[in-house]
Design a protein around this motif. Structure first.
Motif, PDB file in Angstrom:
ATOM      1  N   GLY A 170      -0.118 -12.813  10.177  1.00 13.65           N
ATOM      2  CA  GLY A 170       0.904 -13.431   9.509  1.00 13.65           C
ATOM      3  C   GLY A 170       1.818 -13.918  10.569  1.00 13.65           C
ATOM      4  O   GLY A 170       1.683 -13.955  11.891  1.00 13.65           O
ATOM      5  N   LYS A 171       3.013 -14.182  10.146  1.00  9.19           N
ATOM      6  CA  LYS A 171       4.216 -14.866  10.817  1.00  9.19           C
ATOM      7  C   LYS A 171       4.741 -13.807  11.799  1.00  9.19           C
ATOM      8  O   LYS A 171       5.444 -14.071  12.830  1.00  9.19           O
ATOM      9  N   GLN A 172       4.515 -12.663  11.580  1.00  8.95           N
ATOM     10  CA  GLN A 172       5.324 -11.550  12.609  1.00  8.95           C
ATOM     11  C   GLN A 172       4.415 -11.480  13.816  1.00  8.95           C
ATOM     12  O   GLN A 172       4.790 -10.648  14.588  1.00  8.95           O
ATOM     13  N   ALA A 173       3.356 -12.324  13.970  1.00 11.55           N
ATOM     14  CA  ALA A 173       2.534 -12.153  14.943  1.00 11.55           C
ATOM     15  C   ALA A 173       3.441 -12.049  16.475  1.00 11.55           C
ATOM     16  O   ALA A 173       4.204 -13.089  16.752  1.00 11.55           O
ATOM     17  N   ASP A 174       2.946 -11.426  17.473  1.00 13.19           N
ATOM     18  CA  ASP A 174       3.672 -11.683  19.064  1.00 13.19           C
ATOM     19  C   ASP A 174       2.467 -11.730  19.780  1.00 13.19           C
ATOM     20  O   ASP A 174       1.973 -10.717  20.200  1.00 13.19           O
ATOM     21  N   GLN A 177       0.928  -8.185  19.909  1.00 15.53           N
ATOM     22  CA  GLN A 177       1.392  -6.881  20.282  1.00 15.53           C
ATOM     23  C   GLN A 177       2.258  -6.477  18.841  1.00 15.53           C
ATOM     24  O   GLN A 177       3.061  -5.631  18.957  1.00 15.53           O
ATOM     25  N   SER A 178       2.238  -6.844  17.747  1.00 14.49           N
ATOM     26  CA  SER A 178       2.943  -6.492  16.608  1.00 14.49           C
ATOM     27  C   SER A 178       2.018  -5.960  15.641  1.00 14.49           C
ATOM     28  O   SER A 178       0.963  -6.507  15.217  1.00 14.49           O
ATOM     29  N   PRO A 179       2.516  -4.969  14.782  1.00 15.60           N
ATOM     30  CA  PRO A 179       1.803  -4.389  13.738  1.00 15.60           C
ATOM     31  C   PRO A 179       1.705  -5.501  12.562  1.00 15.60           C
ATOM     32  O   PRO A 179       2.603  -6.494  12.583  1.00 15.60           O
ATOM     33  N   PRO A 180       0.748  -5.428  11.868  1.00 17.85           N
ATOM     34  CA  PRO A 180      -0.232  -4.395  11.363  1.00 17.85           C
ATOM     35  C   PRO A 180      -1.301  -4.466  11.978  1.00 17.85           C
ATOM     36  O   PRO A 180      -2.167  -3.597  12.282  1.00 17.85           O
ATOM     37  N   SER A 181      -1.486  -5.772  12.924  1.00  9.78           N
ATOM     38  CA  SER A 181      -2.999  -5.880  13.791  1.00  9.78           C
ATOM     39  C   SER A 181      -2.653  -5.814  14.999  1.00  9.78           C
ATOM     40  O   SER A 181      -3.173  -6.605  15.737  1.00  9.78           O
TER      41      SER A 181
END
Length: 243
Positions: free
Chosen positions: A175-179, A204-208
């Motif tokens: 998703g867009k919250q990926a880092d 580096q970001s949840p949930p993955s």
């Protein structure tokens, strides 16, 4: 004192002795060591020439060891110079290569991050464009969804296979919250104006958080920019789960 006594004086005898002594011959291995050392100065220009520096060090070391105990020949200083040039060029070549690799991986990681962020954000067709060489991409404003869905044959098969692959689906699921951050370099290969680079990227970001993938890129240099530096064009060539 008559002039006939002058040749018998010690000062004149020493001068005659020094002038009459033949100089020792110059060692061939010393000359060879120096020549190889000079040739090794080109090693920093290309990693292909690094073995020349190694040979220069080896030949120079042997020459210095051999000539140091042989007073019958001259040239130990030439061998020492050849050895020094070999050591200097080796250190310089390794440092230059490390610097080039660090620069390439830093640039590659930025392109890989952009690609993964676009793909994670759901812009799959924009991500597909990043897998096309810059000179072959569609002009700004093109409806990329329509463009790719109208493709037939091999092109359609290629892009659909990529979008349906496991690594692609995994990246898109973040998703867009990926880092996405650079994890480590995997490989680099240079072939003329083309450089192939593989590196590992981790989310580096949840949930993955912790999802790690390998991104393969190609860098091509063409022409020269206004600042005198070669122009470099990047595109992604592959996406895999990191091993």
């Amino acid at each position: 004192m008559s002039t006939t006594d002058l040749p018998n004086r010690p000062a004149f005898q020493n001068l005659e002795t020094e002038l009459g002594v033949d100089r020792a011959p110059l060692s061939r291995i010393a000359v060879v060591s120096l020549l190889i050392g000079i040739a090794s100065s080109l090693a920093p220009l290309s990693t292909v020439l690094l073995p020349v520096s190694i040979i220069a060090m080896a030949v120079g070391a042997v020459a210095v060891w051999k000539l140091s105990g042989d007073s019958g020949v001259r040239g130990v200083w030439l061998a020492q110079l050849g050895l020094g040039l070999g050591v200097f060029s080796s250190v310089w070549a390794v440092a230059a290569t490390s610097g080039r690799h660090a620069y390439l991986f830093a640039e590659a990681s930025q392109h890989a991050k952009l690609f993964l962020q676009v793909l994670s954000g759901g812009d799959k067709y924009e991500a597909l464009e990043l897998m096309v060489p810059e000179t072959g991409r569609q002009i700004t404003g093109t409806n990329l969804k329509e463009y790719y869905e109208q493709q037939t044959g091999m092109t359609e098969s290629d892009y659909k296979q990529f979008l349906n692959a496991g690594p692609t689906r995994a990246v898109m699921s973040v998703g867009k919250q990926a880092d996405w951050q650079f994890a480590r370099s995997l490989s680099t290969k240079v072939n003329g104006s083309l450089t192939y680079i593989a590196l590992e990227m981790v989310n580096q970001s949840p949930p993955s958080q912790g999802l790690t993938v390998s991104v393969k890129l190609q860098r091509q240099t063409e022409g020269v920019a206004d600042d005198g530096k070669p122009m470099a064009f990047w595109h992604v060539t592959g996406l895999e789960f990191s091993k």
